[in-house]
Design a protein around this motif. Structure first.
Motif, PDB file in Angstrom:
ATOM      1  N   SER A 168      76.930  11.359  -8.299  1.00 14.30           N
ATOM      2  CA  SER A 168      77.445  12.487  -7.520  1.00 14.30           C
ATOM      3  C   SER A 168      78.062  13.541  -8.431  1.00 14.30           C
ATOM      4  O   SER A 168      77.919  14.748  -8.193  1.00 14.30           O
ATOM      5  N   ARG A 171      75.160  15.314 -10.066  1.00 18.83           N
ATOM      6  CA  ARG A 171      74.575  16.249  -9.094  1.00 18.83           C
ATOM      7  C   ARG A 171      75.342  17.574  -9.074  1.00 18.83           C
ATOM      8  O   ARG A 171      74.736  18.655  -9.009  1.00 18.83           O
ATOM      9  N   TRP A 177      70.024  12.993 -11.230  1.00 17.74           N
ATOM     10  CA  TRP A 177      70.578  12.016 -10.293  1.00 17.74           C
ATOM     11  C   TRP A 177      69.479  11.601  -9.342  1.00 17.74           C
ATOM     12  O   TRP A 177      68.399  12.201  -9.312  1.00 17.74           O
ATOM     13  N   SER A 178      69.730  10.579  -8.552  1.00 19.51           N
ATOM     14  CA  SER A 178      68.698  10.042  -7.673  1.00 19.51           C
ATOM     15  C   SER A 178      69.245   9.841  -6.270  1.00 19.51           C
ATOM     16  O   SER A 178      70.165   9.026  -6.069  1.00 19.51           O
ATOM     17  N   ALA A 179      68.687  10.561  -5.319  1.00 20.81           N
ATOM     18  CA  ALA A 179      69.082  10.365  -3.915  1.00 20.81           C
ATOM     19  C   ALA A 179      68.739   8.954  -3.462  1.00 20.81           C
ATOM     20  O   ALA A 179      69.472   8.354  -2.653  1.00 20.81           O
ATOM     21  N   GLU A 183      71.264   6.278  -1.710  1.00 23.64           N
ATOM     22  CA  GLU A 183      70.914   5.702  -0.410  1.00 23.64           C
ATOM     23  C   GLU A 183      70.903   4.181  -0.474  1.00 23.64           C
ATOM     24  O   GLU A 183      71.402   3.493   0.426  1.00 23.64           O
ATOM     25  N   SER A 231      75.806  15.667   3.814  1.00 25.82           N
ATOM     26  CA  SER A 231      74.599  15.716   2.972  1.00 25.82           C
ATOM     27  C   SER A 231      74.271  14.300   2.517  1.00 25.82           C
ATOM     28  O   SER A 231      73.451  13.609   3.132  1.00 25.82           O
ATOM     29  N   LEU A 232      74.933  13.825   1.476  1.00 26.71           N
ATOM     30  CA  LEU A 232      74.678  12.459   1.028  1.00 26.71           C
ATOM     31  C   LEU A 232      75.320  11.422   1.947  1.00 26.71           C
ATOM     32  O   LEU A 232      74.827  10.298   2.061  1.00 26.71           O
TER      33      LEU A 232
END
Length: 657
Positions: A168, A171, A177-179, A183, A231-232
């Motif tokens: 985060s 980001r 970074w990796s969503a 998740e 968002s995240l």
């Protein structure tokens, strides 16, 4: 100079924000003499962890950086210690691949994944005063170092939050970074939720301080200090977390003794006043549900408990231990820098001096204002405290750092029937393998005791008339774990298993007095094995003098009194004798530990046994309840405990499944 106490603002502790700031600044300055030449490590004196000295030096940097960051934020960017620039130098050297002080990367060493989160969190909240002032080359190196977390495997415990926090931050500063990573990590966190605000640190029944100082702290600070809600982080998830925090803190408040001691249960106790962190999280985010005066009372009580007992040490350092240094409390991952995760417990310093939490009058804790506790379902705990002595106790029928049916030895810090804010199980010595304190065990002819890990929780209830009840059952097993040399991460150990009978144990708790009910069912075990008997152990009380002179035994009434505490067990039904077990050098609370116990003649299969168990400061008058057990026709019993004042409590001991 030590700040002056303010007993009008803080009638219980006398402490103000100035005391907190003085303590924090003392800790930060004391470690500077162990700073490496370029500042990337703090090579503190003490034991080396299983991760090695380079990792320990990184820990020393990252965990004190947490505290430095909280100080800067609370002063709105002013650097009261004058050390921020030195930490900036350490960031430069630690992330420089050519530096002799370079840090191991998160993709090289697991512990670096932990420390990366502390670094990223502080870089985020001090961004205006530190990150934005760094050279571009240093910022890029920090990004390169942090970004090695992306796509890395993380164990499905509190560690997933270390990746969430780091990615985060990346980001927000334009790094990789990796969503998908985030998740995945949020899904793991959701799988740890156990209801009523409680989480387990893993899929096992791992309830401990990590619930508060990790599994509530990181989600709430993430949503408070990062731009992620909506968002995240889905809004509904955020609302669930805020409600969970308030519910958890309402329980946690009952687990602080009137003397400020946290519950001595679970791993990583060397982090000491990190136990205050979840209370501060509620204040920082505004979602704790507790009044500002209660928050400061709890937090100042916890911190002052340790400063009043010689923490930090004479050199101003936090060493591995509880009050003083006691290396036996370490886990394998603990090094000389590890205790500085206590910095989390000083999160409140991120709140400015004008915040209500620093200006409200302290309010009392439940342990100094109430004689009643509560049943906490998720961990399977009954909690009780009394105004007369301020000790909070937990009777445990749901936590063992294992799963139902597992065969491990009992972890002293998880699988005992009882924990408190004034006692700790022996952590070394004979009773690690053959537990006595707060157990019900079958003891064989050689003196070897069974273990309970893997038991099944039956119920945890409030029964009315201020009585709490809980029960569990499981196969008693002898575990020979002498050959298990795996690293100590808080679990019990594995070894050769000899199965014993099925033990059903219930606790009926009123005003701090436990009536412990026991039934032994053979369930395929040969009850004729010679020399076996049932032993029920009471509370372990530490003392600096030989317990032999302070114990008292009258057949089935056995007690031990130190200068501060009394541990008492007394037979109610079926026990025929007792004694006092003592060990030297097995507790961080005193030189000696004494445990009173009761025993039967042989193993009375199918009969209900009952004994009274009490921990107090000597102020509770004798209570002599009676117990009536009626078979239910299905192999179980309906048991009624009749208290001397006429109150009766009926519980069930179910038959063999």
């Amino acid at each position: 100079m030590t700040p002056v106490e303010n007993r009008e603002l803080s009638p219980y502790t006398g402490w103000t924000r100035q005391h907190w700031a003085s303590t924090a600044d003392g800790l930060l300055h004391a470690v500077q003499r162990y700073r490496s030449p370029s500042g990337a490590r703090f090579d503190l004196p003490g034991p080396v962890s299983a991760n090695g000295s380079r990792a320990d030096g990184l820990e020393g940097f990252a965990r004190t950086f947490l505290l430095q960051g909280f100080r800067v934020v609370g002063e709105q960017g002013r650097d009261p210690t004058g050390l921020l620039e030195r930490y900036a130098e350490g960031l430069d050297a630690g992330t420089d691949p050519t530096s002799p002080e370079r840090w191991p990367r998160p993709d090289e060493l697991g512990q670096a994944k932990v420390e990366a989160a502390s670094i990223a969190l502080i870089l985020r909240i001090t961004r205006r005063w530190l990150w934005d002032e760094l050279d571009d080359r240093v910022r890029q190196r920090v990004v390169d170092w942090l970004s090695t977390v992306v796509g890395q495997p993380y164990p499905p415990i509190n560690w997933v939050w270390f990746r969430v926090v780091v990615e985060s931050f990346l980001r927000e500063v334009g790094g990789p970074w990796s969503a998908a990573d985030i998740e995945e990590d949020l899904a793991v966190h959701a799988s740890l939720r156990r209801g009523d605000g409680w989480y387990s640190d893993g899929q096992e029944r791992a309830f401990d301080h990590y619930v508060g100082w990790a599994l509530h702290l990181y989600p709430m600070l993430w949503t408070h200090w990062f731009d992620v809600v909506g968002s995240l982080c889905p809004v509904g998830t955020y609302r669930t977390w805020t409600a969970d925090l308030a519910r958890y803190l309402d329980d946690l408040l009952h687990l602080v003794g009137a003397d400020g001691s946290p519950l001595l249960q679970g791993r990583s106790l060397i982090y000491r006043f990190a136990a205050a962190a979840p209370f501060w999280v509620g204040a920082v985010t505004g979602h704790g549900g507790l009044s500002p005066g209660v928050v400061r009372r709890a937090c100042s009580g916890v911190l002052r408990h340790f400063t009043d007992h010689g923490v930090p040490d004479s050199d101003g350092l936090l060493n591995p231990g509880w009050h003083g240094s006691w290396p036996g409390m370490r886990q394998a991952y603990s090094g000389a820098g590890s205790p500085y995760w206590a910095s989390k417990g000083m999160l409140g310093l991120a709140l400015p001096a004008h915040h209500p939490v620093w200006n409200a009058v302290e309010e009392p804790l439940p342990s100094e204002s109430s004689d009643h506790g509560r049943a906490i379902s998720a961990p399977g705990w009954l909690v009780s405290h009394r105004r007369a002595d301020g000790v909070a106790i937990v009777l445990n029928h749901g936590t063992d750092h294992a799963g139902t049916g597992e065969r491990r030895s009992d972890s002293a810090l998880y699988a005992r029937i009882g924990y408190s804010t004034a006692t700790v199980p022996p952590l070394t010595g004979a009773t690690v393998d053959d537990p006595v304190d707060n157990t019900v065990a079958i003891v064989d002819a050689d003196g070897n005791a069974t273990h309970r890990t893997g038991f099944e929780r039956l119920y945890v209830r409030e029964a009315g008339d201020e009585v709490l009840t809980a029960a569990s059952r499981g196969r008693a097993c002898w575990i020979d774990a002498r050959e298990d040399e795996t690293a100590d991460h808080g679990y019990g150990r594995r070894g050769a298993v000899v199965e014993g009978p099925l033990l059903t144990v219930a606790s009926v708790l009123r005003a701090g007095v436990e009536v412990r009910l026991v039934r032994v069912d053979a369930a395929g075990w040969d009850a004729r094995v010679p020399g076996c008997f049932v032993r029920m152990g009471g509370w372990p009380v530490a003392s600096d003098s030989d317990p032999a002179a302070r114990g008292g035994t009258r057949r089935t009434r056995v007690s031990f009194e130190s200068s501060e505490l009394r541990s008492l067990v007394f037979g109610v039904r079926g026990f025929t004798g007792g004694g006092l077990a003592s060990e030297f050098g097995t507790s961080p609370l005193g030189a000696w530990t004494a445990v009173p116990w009761l025993a039967t003649d042989g193993v009375p299969v199918g009969e209900v046994l009952a004994g009274g168990v009490l921990l107090d400061r000597g102020g509770v008058p004798p209570v002599d309840p009676t117990v009536l057990a009626i078979p239910d026709g299905e192999g179980g019993h309906e048991v009624t405990v009749a208290w001397p004042d006429g109150v009766s409590t009926t519980v069930e001991l179910p038959g063999t499944p």
